[in-house]
Design a protein around this motif. Sequence first.
Motif, mmCIF file in Angstrom:
data_model
loop_
_atom_site.group_PDB
_atom_site.id
_atom_site.type_symbol
_atom_site.label_atom_id
_atom_site.label_comp_id
_atom_site.label_asym_id
_atom_site.label_seq_id
_atom_site.Cartn_x
_atom_site.Cartn_y
_atom_site.Cartn_z
ATOM 1 N N THR A 152 28.381 40.122 45.626
ATOM 2 C CA THR A 152 29.731 39.946 45.112
ATOM 3 C C THR A 152 29.885 38.515 44.637
ATOM 4 N N GLN A 153 31.016 38.215 44.019
ATOM 5 C CA GLN A 153 31.261 36.865 43.513
ATOM 6 C C GLN A 153 32.766 36.646 43.418
ATOM 7 N N ARG A 154 33.140 35.393 43.232
ATOM 8 C CA ARG A 154 34.541 35.011 43.338
ATOM 9 C C ARG A 154 35.448 35.669 42.300
ATOM 10 N N PRO A 155 35.106 35.624 40.986
ATOM 11 C CA PRO A 155 36.052 36.191 40.008
ATOM 12 C C PRO A 155 36.360 37.667 40.224
ATOM 13 N N VAL A 156 35.351 38.469 40.580
ATOM 14 C CA VAL A 156 35.611 39.909 40.728
ATOM 15 C C VAL A 156 36.474 40.180 41.958
ATOM 16 N N VAL A 157 36.292 39.394 43.017
ATOM 17 C CA VAL A 157 37.130 39.563 44.206
ATOM 18 C C VAL A 157 38.574 39.177 43.894
ATOM 19 N N GLU A 158 38.745 38.013 43.270
ATOM 20 C CA GLU A 158 40.101 37.545 42.974
ATOM 21 C C GLU A 158 40.811 38.479 42.004
ATOM 22 N N LEU A 159 40.090 38.971 40.981
ATOM 23 C CA LEU A 159 40.710 39.886 40.026
ATOM 24 C C LEU A 159 41.117 41.186 40.714
ATOM 25 N N SER A 160 40.263 41.714 41.564
ATOM 26 C CA SER A 160 40.576 42.966 42.260
ATOM 27 C C SER A 160 41.796 42.800 43.148
ATOM 28 N N GLU A 161 41.882 41.674 43.833
ATOM 29 C CA GLU A 161 43.044 41.420 44.691
ATOM 30 C C GLU A 161 44.328 41.333 43.883
ATOM 31 N N ARG A 162 44.261 40.654 42.744
ATOM 32 C CA ARG A 162 45.478 40.489 41.952
ATOM 33 C C ARG A 162 45.898 41.780 41.276
ATOM 34 N N LEU A 163 44.933 42.579 40.817
ATOM 35 C CA LEU A 163 45.275 43.879 40.235
ATOM 36 C C LEU A 163 45.865 44.804 41.290
ATOM 37 N N ALA A 164 45.337 44.743 42.503
ATOM 38 C CA ALA A 164 45.889 45.560 43.586
ATOM 39 C C ALA A 164 47.340 45.175 43.857
ATOM 40 N N ALA A 165 47.618 43.878 43.861
ATOM 41 C CA ALA A 165 48.982 43.425 44.108
ATOM 42 C C ALA A 165 49.936 43.856 43.002
ATOM 43 N N LEU A 166 49.428 43.928 41.775
ATOM 44 C CA LEU A 166 50.261 44.282 40.627
ATOM 45 C C LEU A 166 50.464 45.786 40.475
ATOM 46 N N THR A 167 49.571 46.588 41.047
ATOM 47 C CA THR A 167 49.616 48.034 40.816
ATOM 48 C C THR A 167 49.920 48.851 42.063
ATOM 49 N N GLY A 168 49.685 48.280 43.237
ATOM 50 C CA GLY A 168 49.810 49.064 44.461
ATOM 51 C C GLY A 168 48.627 49.985 44.686
ATOM 52 N N LEU A 169 47.575 49.825 43.899
ATOM 53 C CA LEU A 169 46.344 50.601 44.044
ATOM 54 C C LEU A 169 45.252 49.644 44.526
ATOM 55 N N GLY A 170 44.695 49.931 45.707
ATOM 56 C CA GLY A 170 43.961 48.904 46.425
ATOM 57 C C GLY A 170 42.490 48.751 46.152
#
Length: 434
Positions: free
Chosen positions: A87-105
């Motif tokens: 894994t790497q930092r950008p993909v983790v951060e993007l996934s977290e932010r998309l989850a926060a914006l969509t409610g899909l985890g």
Amino acid sequence: MSNQDWLARSRQAVWHPCTQMKRHETLPLVPIERGEGPWLIDFDGKRYLDGVSSWWVNLFGHCNPLIGDAIKAQLDTLEHVILAGFTQRPVVELSERLAALTGLGHAFYGSDGASATEIALKMSFHYWRNAGRGDKVGFVSLQHSYHGETLGALSVTDVALFRDTYAPLLRHSHQVPSPDWRLAAPGESHETYALRCADALADFLAQHHASTAALIVEPLVQGAAGMAMYHPAYLRRARELCDRYQVHLIADEIAVGFGRTGTMWAHQQAGIKPDFLCLSKGITGGYLALSAVLTTDEVYAGFYHDDVTRGFLHSHSYTGNALACRAALAVLDIFEHEEVIESNRVRAAWFTALMEPIMHHAKVRHFRHLGMIWAFEVDTARPDFASWAFCLAMEHGVLIRPMGNTVYFMPPYVVDGEEVSLFVSAALDMLEQA
């Protein structure tokens, strides 16, 4: 080198997408050297206002310094690493932010919109299989829908131009009536028509839910159907029906996500949450190829098991590419810090006001607007209207690509009043000559 040099070299070496290449014997390609904001500039210095966001991907203008600088910084750290086992930092951060914006985890990444559709379809089927419902292998979509051109995506696409040639290769799917309000009966409201179409979906699911894995829809706007717009009541009813009959709801927001319809996600206007959300196009602001499929904790849990074959064994070599994810994070930063949705509401209001002469033109039919999308049909006898209108607009320095007799504007979110006036001027000249 001049435009002509690059044109000749491209025709010799490049097979262009969605194109009958023989047409370019008489309709020249347009070589582009660089971009500036909403403008494209050719090798001879001529400027073209990008009215289609370069195939609906460019949100904040060409060569946006914030996105460009983010990619440059990432280049000095990590360009890519295999995402299977790493894994790497950008993909983790993007996934977290998309989850926060969509409610899909949980986010699963691909390379483009069609890849996202394939992922969602496969994931839905595989979830039901893991749940002991291997009979749920079918999919239903709207008439005139478009979800991509790989074989799985084409199976749920209902645009003859793309689908018919490959029909022998495709899985059967079922199409239900589109809630496109242009198809409403005289005097019928958009909402009433949408609910009438939802009744047809209800009838289908009542009979076939046991064999249906998912319904896939483009929320609020069916792009390739000619920017067909419909009332959010359809989505609310579809969500209810999918819940009742245990069918997944896949929201294909590849074209309509990231603020294009006036809210961050189109499905928000119906007050619903899908089981799968497909994103691409604007996700990186038009910079790098990336798509994402977000889904629920329940779907994710259906794959979490000691048995490897119950895992989702789907992959792309560039899954979760660090550079693309960093570009996507920069896009989300712009949304967060520059109040894009609110600014676009103001921008859309004056754009619509400037389009008043088009709205009431005698040759215009079904003028419609949602968020940062405007569309209308032109009453014309020209059999070559789309290519003729494209060429005429280019003479005005405006890039539009009509679909049949449907003209639409889907510009980057950085156009100003003077630039919008160019759209209007080009469209009015086109209407006078059509």
